[in-house]
Design an enzyme around this catalytic site. Sequence first.
Site, short mmCIF file in Angstrom:
data_model
loop_
_atom_site.label_atom_id
_atom_site.label_comp_id
_atom_site.label_asym_id
_atom_site.label_seq_id
_atom_site.Cartn_x
_atom_site.Cartn_y
_atom_site.Cartn_z
CG PHE A 1 25.49 -56.67 14.27
CD1 PHE A 1 25.86 -57.44 13.17
CD2 PHE A 1 25.23 -57.33 15.46
CE1 PHE A 1 25.96 -58.83 13.26
CE2 PHE A 1 25.32 -58.72 15.56
CZ PHE A 1 25.69 -59.46 14.47
CG HIS A 2 28.54 -50.73 15.23
ND1 HIS A 2 29.62 -50.70 16.11
CD2 HIS A 2 27.48 -51.15 15.97
CE1 HIS A 2 29.23 -51.09 17.31
NE2 HIS A 2 27.94 -51.37 17.25
N PRO A 3 26.87 -50.73 10.54
CG PRO A 3 24.98 -51.40 9.32
CD PRO A 3 25.67 -51.59 10.65
#
Length: 552
Positions: free
Chosen positions: A467-469
């Site tokens: 969850f690191h876009p």
Amino acid sequence: MSDAFDYIIVGAGSAGCVLANRLTEDEKATVLLLEYGGTDYGPFIQMPSALAYPMNMERYNWGYETIPEQNLGGRTLEAPRGKVLGGSSSINGMVYVRGHAKDFDTWEQLGAKNWAYKDCLPYFKRMENAHHGQKGWRGTDGPVHITRGNQLNPLYKAFIKAGVQAGYTKTPDYNGERQEGFGQMEMTVWKGRRWSASSAYLYPIMARKNLVIRTGALVDKVLFDDNRAIGIQYQIAGATKIAHARKEVILSAGAFGSPTILQRSGIGDAHQLRSVGIEPKKHLPGVGKNLQDHLELYVQYAVSQPITLNSYLSMFSKTRIALEWLGFKTGLGATNHFESCAFIRSAKGVEYPDVQFHFLPGAISYDGTSAADGDGMQVHVGPNRSKSRGQISILSNNPHDAPQIAFHYMSHEQDWIDFRRAIRLTREVFTQKALKPYTLQELLPGHETQTDAQLDDFIRQHASSAFHPCSTCYMGVEDDPKSVVNNQCQVIGIKALRVVDASIFPQITNGNLNAPSMMVAEKAADMILGKTPLPASIQRPFEHPNWRHSQR
């Protein structure tokens, strides 16, 4: 209704909260902060150990999903983003990682002039209140409280010791002079509560008369007068509103929100915009491209003693933990449970760490929906600098419609090589003497999974997003077709419009993204206000002296 402000900030997330605070320090400047989500009050979102709950709640999460990822067996992956004051900092795992010094030096090499580590370090220090950090390398009077867990569970220290036994170095502060090594992980938790960007930057200034915050505001598009941004069209309580910006519009809606707002405003790839019925305002083909993320999986082991988080999953245990937290903000409810970690290089010839370990004294999925039978422990692991690139695109001009998100995970052969190495290096750590008193059999991938083909199948079936876009509004030189903003965060070819958030990262940083997102906003705030930048640092971070010939 039409009203006017000097600055309009879109998105009250990690960057937007910082900007709202810093821009309103000028009492003459009026600021409107627009956020679609609502308040972040409530036990589920404020209790650190309950981190899985807000991420699974429609109230706090946009609920995005990827398209089927071809290289992951056609699986559709969750892509959560915060829809609440504080943005994703209010639903994340509260892990605090600046990133490696060479990440920011790479930014400058890619075209983001004056964004090298020496330029960024002063802004990290300005925002930090690090309670256990390395003296001289950390900020100690900023708004962002950064703490460490109490490491009461013996597995935390055993994991660090095992890393040293495997030949790695112990680092006293991975956010200080030396990232590489095993050590204690830091968290944005203060006095037992989640310390989000809204806690640090927004709530202390709510009473400022020059700040207006509107929640429930869904931004449609930017408005223009010729090639100058003059305002925002948004929806609130079923009505369409317009707000005018006398000076600037600043998009801080994140790696998904900022590029899609630009696209709905006619800024992006002209062909793609016309395909969804939008007349192009400015052809910037890089908008929505260059999408990056960290992909990870769990390496799990059964534990021989009833000391792990799996022993506290009964309703009775959860209730007792919650009651202690509600009453005293102490106990297992007051930590995110990520209290030990490591940053290592996957092979000789790798200049700086490219693998990150999040250690957890439990065997359970990140969202809390799947736990191993009996006691267990795990490491979240994956390559930190994937070569794969994706894109995000709007499918209509309706702001209520979700965009199409395609990460194209594992589309580069090097990603497979790096992932296999990461799994094998993790296994090596778990075979060390320090963990032997606790370790039983390997649960995932499982001892039978050994060959490259077997590991690839496991990766294909089990890898998931960390969850690191980021990087969908690339910051670079203006003549680079990938670039969306220049090094002043200004949208190329458009006046009075900036993007300030993780979408402008030229390359993903080495670790979790909350800290660098706030740093970017701290630095951009000075640019917006026309202030002289903080003096560049002369401190030299650690560089492994034998990285060309040694993996550790």
